[in-house]
Design a protein around this motif. Structure first.
Motif, short mmCIF file in Angstrom:
data_model
loop_
_atom_site.label_atom_id
_atom_site.label_comp_id
_atom_site.label_asym_id
_atom_site.label_seq_id
_atom_site.Cartn_x
_atom_site.Cartn_y
_atom_site.Cartn_z
N MET A 1 -4.65 25.44 20.56
CA MET A 1 -6.02 25.44 20.10
C MET A 1 -6.86 26.29 21.05
N GLU A 2 -7.54 27.26 20.51
CA GLU A 2 -8.39 28.11 21.32
C GLU A 2 -9.70 27.38 21.64
N ARG A 4 -12.14 28.99 23.62
CA ARG A 4 -13.13 30.04 23.83
C ARG A 4 -14.23 29.94 22.77
N ASN A 5 -15.46 30.00 23.21
CA ASN A 5 -16.66 29.97 22.36
C ASN A 5 -16.93 28.64 21.66
N SER A 6 -16.09 27.64 21.90
CA SER A 6 -16.41 26.30 21.38
C SER A 6 -16.62 25.33 22.54
N LEU A 7 -15.66 25.26 23.47
CA LEU A 7 -15.81 24.41 24.66
C LEU A 7 -16.57 25.14 25.76
N TYR A 8 -16.46 26.46 25.78
CA TYR A 8 -17.10 27.25 26.85
C TYR A 8 -17.44 28.65 26.35
N CYS A 47 -7.10 21.26 29.42
CA CYS A 47 -8.14 22.21 29.02
C CYS A 47 -8.40 23.24 30.11
N ILE A 48 -8.32 22.82 31.36
CA ILE A 48 -8.48 23.76 32.47
C ILE A 48 -7.37 24.81 32.40
N LEU A 49 -6.15 24.39 32.12
CA LEU A 49 -5.03 25.33 32.02
C LEU A 49 -5.20 26.26 30.82
N LYS A 53 -5.63 30.40 30.86
CA LYS A 53 -4.82 31.32 30.06
C LYS A 53 -5.70 32.22 29.21
N GLU A 54 -6.70 31.65 28.56
CA GLU A 54 -7.60 32.44 27.71
C GLU A 54 -8.38 33.47 28.53
N LEU A 55 -8.82 33.08 29.71
CA LEU A 55 -9.55 34.02 30.56
C LEU A 55 -8.66 35.17 31.01
#
Length: 134
Positions: A1-2, A4-8, A47-49, A53-55
């Motif tokens: 689950m991405e 990006r742009n929802s949680l941060y 979520c931190i992991l 990865k997304e960053l």
């Protein structure tokens, strides 16, 4: 689950003294914080992991697969009300593999990151990622 742009939301990557930093802003109203834990929200370690990865995907501009987590230390709790702005700092990269990834090659990259805000280090992460084949 991405996430990006929802949680941060993230800022731009900035180079500082040989390391790379990206600041993110957490959305305290996200459902993750409503369920983990109700009344006292805490950022889940997974979520931190995922954010890390997304960053890194944004940094290298390609999709990555997490190959292995060598070591992860959760040193302090991230609460969205108190720590809505945090930084992910890329401490060390495998520079030869990074060049291969930038060329689109199938290299494994060893990465060390830490997550911080002001004088608090929340997490230290050592992991290996690899570019996804399309």
């Amino acid at each position: 689950m991405e996430l990006r742009n929802s949680l941060y939301n993230r800022g731009e990557w900035i180079e500082e003294n040989g390391t790379w930093r990206v600041n993110i802003t957490l959305h305290s109203s996200h459902i993750i914080f409503q369920s983990h834990f109700p009344g006292e929200p805490v950022m889940p370690g997974v979520c931190i992991l995922q954010i890390a990865k997304e960053l890194l995907e944004d940094y290298w501009n390609c999709q990555l697969k997490l190959i292995r987590i060598k070591n992860v230390k959760f040193l302090s709790v991230i609460t969205p009300e108190k720590h809505s702005h945090i930084s992910f700092v890329l401490e060390r990269e495998d520079r030869d593999s990074e060049q291969e990834v930038r060329k689109g090659e199938d290299a494994e990259i060893n990465v060390k990151m830490h997550v911080e805000s002001d004088d608090t280090i929340f997490s230290k992460i050592s992991m290996t990622v690899q570019q996804c084949k399309h």
